[in-house]
Design a protein around this motif. Structure first.
Motif, PDB file in Angstrom:
ATOM      1  N   THR A 206       0.842  -1.193   0.000  1.00 57.54           N
ATOM      2  CA  THR A 206       0.000   0.000   0.000  1.00 57.54           C
ATOM      3  C   THR A 206       0.878   1.243   0.000  1.00 57.54           C
ATOM      4  OG1 THR A 206      -1.698  -1.179   1.259  1.00 57.54           O
ATOM      5  CG2 THR A 206      -1.821   1.231   1.229  1.00 57.54           C
ATOM      6  N   GLY A 207       0.518   2.206  -0.797  1.00 58.69           N
ATOM      7  CA  GLY A 207       1.304   3.432  -0.879  1.00 58.69           C
ATOM      8  C   GLY A 207       1.272   4.224   0.413  1.00 58.69           C
ATOM      9  N   PRO A 208       2.304   5.018   0.676  1.00 57.64           N
ATOM     10  CA  PRO A 208       2.355   5.803   1.915  1.00 57.64           C
ATOM     11  C   PRO A 208       1.310   6.916   1.928  1.00 57.64           C
ATOM     12  CG  PRO A 208       4.152   6.422   0.461  1.00 57.64           C
ATOM     13  CD  PRO A 208       3.493   5.233  -0.166  1.00 57.64           C
ATOM     14  N   GLN A 209       0.749   7.146   3.097  1.00 61.80           N
ATOM     15  CA  GLN A 209      -0.122   8.289   3.300  1.00 61.80           C
ATOM     16  C   GLN A 209       0.740   9.546   3.467  1.00 61.80           C
ATOM     17  OE1 GLN A 209      -3.529   8.121   3.208  1.00 61.80           O
ATOM     18  NE2 GLN A 209      -3.227   5.964   2.645  1.00 61.80           N
ATOM     19  N   PRO A 210       0.170  10.729   3.245  1.00 61.26           N
ATOM     20  CA  PRO A 210       0.965  11.957   3.419  1.00 61.26           C
ATOM     21  C   PRO A 210       1.633  12.045   4.785  1.00 61.26           C
ATOM     22  CG  PRO A 210      -1.094  12.468   2.322  1.00 61.26           C
ATOM     23  CD  PRO A 210      -1.180  11.025   2.723  1.00 61.26           C
ATOM     24  N   LEU A 211       0.919  11.646   5.835  1.00 64.60           N
ATOM     25  CA  LEU A 211       1.499  11.706   7.174  1.00 64.60           C
ATOM     26  C   LEU A 211       2.618  10.681   7.334  1.00 64.60           C
ATOM     27  CD1 LEU A 211       1.173  13.340   9.744  1.00 64.60           C
ATOM     28  CD2 LEU A 211      -0.436  11.629  10.585  1.00 64.60           C
ATOM     29  N   ASP A 212       2.516   9.552   6.620  1.00 65.05           N
ATOM     30  CA  ASP A 212       3.595   8.560   6.643  1.00 65.05           C
ATOM     31  C   ASP A 212       4.892   9.164   6.106  1.00 65.05           C
ATOM     32  OD1 ASP A 212       1.898   6.570   7.603  1.00 65.05           O
ATOM     33  OD2 ASP A 212       1.333   5.922   5.592  1.00 65.05           O
ATOM     34  N   LEU A 213       4.778   9.927   5.032  1.00 67.79           N
ATOM     35  CA  LEU A 213       5.965  10.542   4.435  1.00 67.79           C
ATOM     36  C   LEU A 213       6.618  11.518   5.407  1.00 67.79           C
ATOM     37  CD1 LEU A 213       4.648  11.258   0.820  1.00 67.79           C
ATOM     38  CD2 LEU A 213       6.180   9.420   1.544  1.00 67.79           C
ATOM     39  N   LEU A 214       5.797  12.341   6.048  1.00 67.04           N
ATOM     40  CA  LEU A 214       6.340  13.323   6.984  1.00 67.04           C
ATOM     41  C   LEU A 214       7.013  12.631   8.169  1.00 67.04           C
ATOM     42  CD1 LEU A 214       6.580  16.345   7.393  1.00 67.04           C
ATOM     43  CD2 LEU A 214       4.410  16.307   8.634  1.00 67.04           C
ATOM     44  N   THR A 215       6.375  11.602   8.696  1.00 70.65           N
ATOM     45  CA  THR A 215       6.964  10.860   9.812  1.00 70.65           C
ATOM     46  C   THR A 215       8.265  10.196   9.395  1.00 70.65           C
ATOM     47  OG1 THR A 215       4.745  10.419  10.691  1.00 70.65           O
ATOM     48  CG2 THR A 215       6.543   9.059  11.526  1.00 70.65           C
ATOM     49  N   THR A 216       8.296   9.661   8.183  1.00 69.97           N
ATOM     50  CA  THR A 216       9.517   9.023   7.680  1.00 69.97           C
ATOM     51  C   THR A 216      10.658  10.022   7.594  1.00 69.97           C
ATOM     52  OG1 THR A 216       8.196   7.443   6.393  1.00 69.97           O
ATOM     53  CG2 THR A 216      10.503   7.697   5.780  1.00 69.97           C
ATOM     54  N   PHE A 217      10.379  11.228   7.119  1.00 70.36           N
ATOM     55  CA  PHE A 217      11.413  12.262   7.071  1.00 70.36           C
ATOM     56  C   PHE A 217      11.965  12.534   8.473  1.00 70.36           C
ATOM     57  CE2 PHE A 217       9.010  14.181   3.224  1.00 70.36           C
ATOM     58  CZ  PHE A 217       9.576  13.227   2.390  1.00 70.36           C
ATOM     59  N   TYR A 218      11.070  12.662   9.439  1.00 63.29           N
ATOM     60  CA  TYR A 218      11.481  12.925  10.821  1.00 63.29           C
ATOM     61  C   TYR A 218      12.418  11.823  11.327  1.00 63.29           C
ATOM     62  CZ  TYR A 218       8.391  16.839  12.181  1.00 63.29           C
ATOM     63  OH  TYR A 218       7.799  18.067  12.326  1.00 63.29           O
ATOM     64  N   VAL A 219      12.035  10.578  11.091  1.00 62.12           N
ATOM     65  CA  VAL A 219      12.818   9.448  11.596  1.00 62.12           C
ATOM     66  C   VAL A 219      14.167   9.365  10.897  1.00 62.12           C
ATOM     67  CG1 VAL A 219      12.909   6.935  11.775  1.00 62.12           C
ATOM     68  CG2 VAL A 219      10.784   8.140  12.293  1.00 62.12           C
ATOM     69  N   LEU A 220      14.181   9.555   9.586  1.00 59.84           N
ATOM     70  CA  LEU A 220      15.429   9.424   8.838  1.00 59.84           C
ATOM     71  C   LEU A 220      16.424  10.523   9.187  1.00 59.84           C
ATOM     72  CD1 LEU A 220      14.150   8.279   5.324  1.00 59.84           C
ATOM     73  CD2 LEU A 220      15.105   6.899   7.183  1.00 59.84           C
ATOM     74  N   VAL A 221      15.938  11.699   9.542  1.00 55.39           N
ATOM     75  CA  VAL A 221      16.835  12.762  10.000  1.00 55.39           C
ATOM     76  C   VAL A 221      17.567  12.321  11.266  1.00 55.39           C
ATOM     77  CG1 VAL A 221      16.899  15.062  11.035  1.00 55.39           C
ATOM     78  CG2 VAL A 221      15.608  14.685   8.939  1.00 55.39           C
ATOM     79  N   LEU A 222      16.839  11.710  12.196  1.00 52.34           N
ATOM     80  CA  LEU A 222      17.467  11.224  13.428  1.00 52.34           C
ATOM     81  C   LEU A 222      18.461  10.106  13.133  1.00 52.34           C
ATOM     82  CD1 LEU A 222      14.486  11.103  15.971  1.00 52.34           C
ATOM     83  CD2 LEU A 222      16.250  12.854  15.739  1.00 52.34           C
TER      84      LEU A 222
END
Length: 217
Positions: A185-201
């Motif tokens: 299933t494709g990512p939801q918009p909020l999934d993308l934002l959360t992923t960015f947050y996690v990958l920065v850390l």
């Protein structure tokens, strides 16, 4: 006459074990309280994307709180932050305050978006103001961090940014590819934002670890 022996230094206990236990308890308590709030009648539960986003936002808030408290009180901060002594915190006070402020604003932004209507209790207009304002102001603070950093931290920031870009391309790109081909299933918009947050850390920890900055001091 025998020389008086001094007890061996145990920096790993003071800088790793004890702060780790305190951080673990604080993280568990914050996560537990947040999940109780999400499952309460006030919220009525959230979907998986919003729940994960809320937890990541809470993680940013907890990290920001640690940085800001440790910077505001260098004597206390030197006990649980991985620095040489309180003087190092005093020297880096401005940059650390900006950094803590950025994480605080970003955490508020993600948490507000996670709690936004229609699933959450926060009106969408309020969530937009908190989310957009938090992202913009947090980014402005990060620019101040960049301008106030010394040569070493500038290099760390640039390396972390480059690694974040690569991780985003790999993780989000691979996710999008599999979704396009119908495997997931494709990512939801909020999934993308959360992923960015996690990958920065993740990128930040990798870079400072490679430079030996995670070693107990």
């Amino acid at each position: 006459m025998t020389e008086q022996e001094t007890p061996p230094s145990t920096p790993w206990l003071r800088k790793l074990v004890i702060p780790g236990l305190i951080g673990g308890v604080a993280g568990f308590t914050a996560s537990f309280a947040l999940m109780r709030f999400i499952d309460s009648e006030t919220v009525g539960g959230l979907d998986t994307s919003a729940t994960v986003a809320a937890l990541v936002g809470a993680l940013y808030l907890l990290a920001a709180f640690s940085i800001l408290v440790g910077t505001a009180n260098p004597g206390l901060g030197a006990r649980f932050l991985n620095v040489e002594d309180a003087d190092e915190l005093r020297e880096q006070k401005r940059v650390l305050l900006y950094s803590g402020g950025a994480m605080l604003l970003w955490g508020i932004a993600l948490l507000a978006l996670a709690l936004a209507a229609p699933d959450g209790p926060l009106p969408q207009g309020v969530a937009l103001v908190l989310g957009g304002g938090g992202l913009v102001l947090g980014t402005a603070f990060s620019v101040l961090v960049y301008r106030g950093s010394d040569e070493l931290m500038l290099a760390v920031n640039l390396e972390a940014s480059a690694l974040t870009y690569g991780l985003v391309l790999l993780v989000v790109g691979f996710w999008a590819m599999l979704a396009h081909l119908g495997y997931v299933t494709g990512p939801q918009p909020l999934d993308l934002l959360t992923t960015f947050y996690v990958l920065v850390l993740v990128a930040s920890f990798v870079v400072i670890g490679r430079r030996g900055m995670l070693a107990i001091r």
